[in-house]
Design a protein around this motif. Structure first.
Motif, mmCIF file in Angstrom:
data_model
loop_
_atom_site.group_PDB
_atom_site.id
_atom_site.type_symbol
_atom_site.label_atom_id
_atom_site.label_comp_id
_atom_site.label_asym_id
_atom_site.label_seq_id
_atom_site.Cartn_x
_atom_site.Cartn_y
_atom_site.Cartn_z
ATOM 1 N N LEU A 135 49.623 120.818 -4.025
ATOM 2 C CA LEU A 135 50.006 120.489 -5.399
ATOM 3 C C LEU A 135 51.498 120.726 -5.638
ATOM 4 C CD1 LEU A 135 46.895 122.074 -7.130
ATOM 5 C CD2 LEU A 135 47.470 119.641 -7.108
ATOM 6 N N ALA A 136 52.054 121.767 -5.014
ATOM 7 C CA ALA A 136 53.486 122.032 -5.149
ATOM 8 C C ALA A 136 54.309 120.898 -4.553
ATOM 9 C CB ALA A 136 53.834 123.356 -4.475
ATOM 10 N N LEU A 137 53.879 120.385 -3.395
ATOM 11 C CA LEU A 137 54.594 119.257 -2.776
ATOM 12 C C LEU A 137 54.465 117.995 -3.613
ATOM 13 C CD1 LEU A 137 53.660 120.015 0.922
ATOM 14 C CD2 LEU A 137 55.982 119.964 -0.019
ATOM 15 N N LEU A 138 53.295 117.789 -4.222
ATOM 16 C CA LEU A 138 53.150 116.656 -5.132
ATOM 17 C C LEU A 138 54.060 116.824 -6.345
ATOM 18 C CD1 LEU A 138 49.272 116.142 -5.054
ATOM 19 C CD2 LEU A 138 51.003 114.635 -4.047
ATOM 20 N N ALA A 139 54.234 118.059 -6.807
ATOM 21 C CA ALA A 139 55.152 118.315 -7.919
ATOM 22 C C ALA A 139 56.586 117.989 -7.519
ATOM 23 C CB ALA A 139 55.030 119.773 -8.361
ATOM 24 N N MET A 140 56.977 118.345 -6.304
ATOM 25 C CA MET A 140 58.310 117.995 -5.815
ATOM 26 C C MET A 140 58.494 116.476 -5.767
ATOM 27 S SD MET A 140 60.057 120.828 -4.967
ATOM 28 C CE MET A 140 61.186 120.379 -3.649
ATOM 29 N N TRP A 141 57.468 115.780 -5.323
ATOM 30 C CA TRP A 141 57.489 114.319 -5.283
ATOM 31 C C TRP A 141 57.697 113.769 -6.698
ATOM 32 C CZ3 TRP A 141 52.941 111.212 -2.610
ATOM 33 C CH2 TRP A 141 53.209 109.852 -2.674
ATOM 34 N N ALA A 142 56.966 114.295 -7.676
ATOM 35 C CA ALA A 142 57.109 113.838 -9.055
ATOM 36 C C ALA A 142 58.514 114.118 -9.574
ATOM 37 C CB ALA A 142 56.060 114.524 -9.935
ATOM 38 N N LEU A 143 59.077 115.242 -9.197
ATOM 39 C CA LEU A 143 60.427 115.586 -9.644
ATOM 40 C C LEU A 143 61.451 114.631 -9.057
ATOM 41 C CD1 LEU A 143 62.070 117.577 -11.323
ATOM 42 C CD2 LEU A 143 62.238 119.035 -9.291
#
Length: 538
Positions: A135-143
């Motif tokens: 989920l943290a990596l997906l958050a980085m992707w969204a950012l």
């Protein structure tokens, strides 16, 4: 049909490779080192729902609330193994996209090595962390895509899945923020993370835990990784953000070592991605000079692979992972135990005794989370004297001790040696080929007072006792401001257990309930809670 972009193909390749390797390890490999904890917590969720307290481990402990609110419902829905494969493959997909967008084709080998080594995390069974990392990596992707709303949602899910993964996400963004301090686009994400971090701090205040040990050897390994990472990215312009990530992570490791907390050595979980991070750093400097880069890569690989290899060996050598192994002990204990006592199961490398005994409604003195051992069970980690051991058993209301022939966890080696020496003072009362049960002579029940009382029942979130006197009683269950008992005062003793003073003799039911008043009491540090005809006090 439009042709997929090179980045999309790379990401899908990484996800497929990670899913394949993770599936092979999950279904064909040995049980993960932490699988027992998650199997039990999943069962606890299925049976009790979000019961934020559990009397069957560690004389009582907080469950779910500061460890993972999201993982166990998903594990209950999908199963542990399928969820593990899904989270590993999702992390590999997101890592490939994040690295590809940030550094382009130079990061492809970092993505490919991540797909391989990250699959090995299933051998540790650090599944809530793996979910949080995805989920943290997906958050980085969204950012990267400037989707701030999506980033905020994914950051919230990250902290709900794993506060540790959320911390690492915050450290990564802090490193990028230092490198790009003039970039105002990082202000909103930073404030978002700070807000979620503040919520987590409040939760830790409401539901405090123990502390996780952090050895100097592990600190030295983490610092070596950070120093070498900063060195190889020094004066490499494209690696500027990565360089500051190493620096921020170094500071975090030192802080976690110096400040005792439930974080402790867990901060070093980034080691499960040490190889791909090193490959990325070395690729950005084009692997020059080659001998130095190869030496750095070898050290990173050693730090990354050593825990995975160790966990594989532990899992494959432990015969105590099956329920049948513990069935004779459970049958004996059910026939001889009363709710007045609990059991000490000498810890094995995979901690399955704590699962099978607790699932059989037998309270055990320890459990599967090492941070809950400190300070309550800290003496087990050192050389153990018979007198100290006997005192510890009686303080926790232990009547029986179960010793297995399976490999012993490092925290219980002194305990196992003492029992096998015949000098512990305990009496062997049951024996099979796989295990021995000892009885504590003249055991002390979990309820003690000037006039003997009786424990009628003990469940995960409730204790029912008969008190023949209105004097003060000691109940060897950990105190929390969320305990309630009508017409009684409950207070915290010096050793963290519960002191009970009823307003009148008779039956008393203690139940664990979360409400606004108790939450305010917890935030204020209240150590005495009274109800009924008695006044609340501090």
């Amino acid at each position: 049909m439009p042709k997929a972009s090179p980045l999309a193909r790379e990401a899908l390749l990484s996800a497929a490779a990670a899913a394949t390797l993770a599936a092979l390890l999950v279904w064909l490999g040995p049980p993960g080192a932490d699988l027992a904890e998650h199997a039990y917590q999943r069962t606890l969720f299925l049976n009790e729902g979000f019961a934020f307290w559990n009397n069957f481990w560690y004389a009582g402990r907080y469950s779910f609330v500061t460890y993972s609110l999201l993982y166990y419902p998903l594990a209950a829905l999908l199963g542990i193994k399928l969820l593990a494969v899904a989270t590993v493959s999702t992390a590999a997909l997101a890592f490939a996209v994040v690295v590809g967008r940030q550094w382009g084709p130079v990061g492809r080998w970092s993505s490919r090595t991540f797909a391989v080594v990250w699959a090995g995390i299933v051998l540790s069974a650090a599944f809530p962390f793996a979910l949080g990392a995805a989920l943290a990596l997906l958050a980085m992707w969204a950012l990267q895509a400037r989707k701030l709303g999506r980033f905020a949602v994914l950051a919230a899910l990250t902290v709900a899945a794993s506060p540790l993964a959320f911390l690492l996400l915050a450290l990564l963004l802090a490193g990028f923020g230092v490198a790009r301090w003039h970039d105002r686009t990082l202000l909103a994400p930073g404030l978002t993370l700070a807000a979620f971090g503040l919520v987590e701090v409040v939760l830790w205040r409401l539901f405090p835990g123990g502390r996780y040990p952090f050895s100097f050897a592990e600190l030295a390994a983490a610092l070596t990784f950070c120093i070498l990472g900063a060195a190889v990215t020094w004066r490499v312009e494209r690696a500027r953000s990565l360089r500051w990530v190493f620096v921020v992570y170094l500071v975090a490791c030192v802080a976690a070592y110096l400040i005792p907390s439930a974080l402790g050595e867990n901060v070093a979980r980034l080691r499960y991605a040490a190889v791909p991070v090193a490959v990325l750093a070395l690729s950005l400097r084009r692997w020059r000079p080659l001998p130095v880069c190869l030496a750095v890569f070898a050290l990173a690989a050693s730090w990354n692979v050593s825990p995975i290899a160790g966990q594989y060996l532990k899992g494959s050598s432990d015969p105590a992972t099956k329920a049948a192994y513990w069935a004779p002990a459970i049958s004996f204990l059910r026939a001889h135990m009363t709710p007045a006592y609990r059991v000490e199961a000498v810890d094995t490398t995979s901690h399955w005794a704590a699962v099978y005994l607790a699932e059989a409604q037998i309270p055990v003195a320890r459990g599967g989370f090492r941070q809950d051992d400190f300070p309550q069970n800290e003496l087990l980690y050192d050389d153990l004297a018979p007198s100290a051991y006997m005192r510890w058993l009686r303080e926790l209301g232990v009547r029986y001790v179960v010793l297995a022939n399976a490999p012993t966890d490092y925290s219980a080696r002194s305990e196992a040696a003492l029992l096998r020496s015949g000098h512990s003072g305990l009496l062997p009362v049951f024996h099979t080929r796989d295990l021995t049960i000892f009885e504590v002579p003249h055991p002390t029940p979990i309820l003690t007072g000037p006039v003997p009382g009786t424990v009628r029942s003990l469940t995960a979130t409730r204790v029912v006792v008969d008190l023949p006197s209105s004097a003060q009683y000691r109940l060897a269950v950990r105190f929390s401001p969320f305990w309630h008992a009508k017409n009684a005062c409950l207070s915290r003793s010096a050793d963290g257990m519960m002191m009970v003073v009823p307003s009148r003799p008779g039956r008393l039911a203690l139940s664990f309930r979360i409400n606004a008043g108790a939450a305010l009491a917890a935030v204020g540090g209240r150590t005495t809670v009274c109800s009924g005809s008695l006044d609340s006090s501090r």
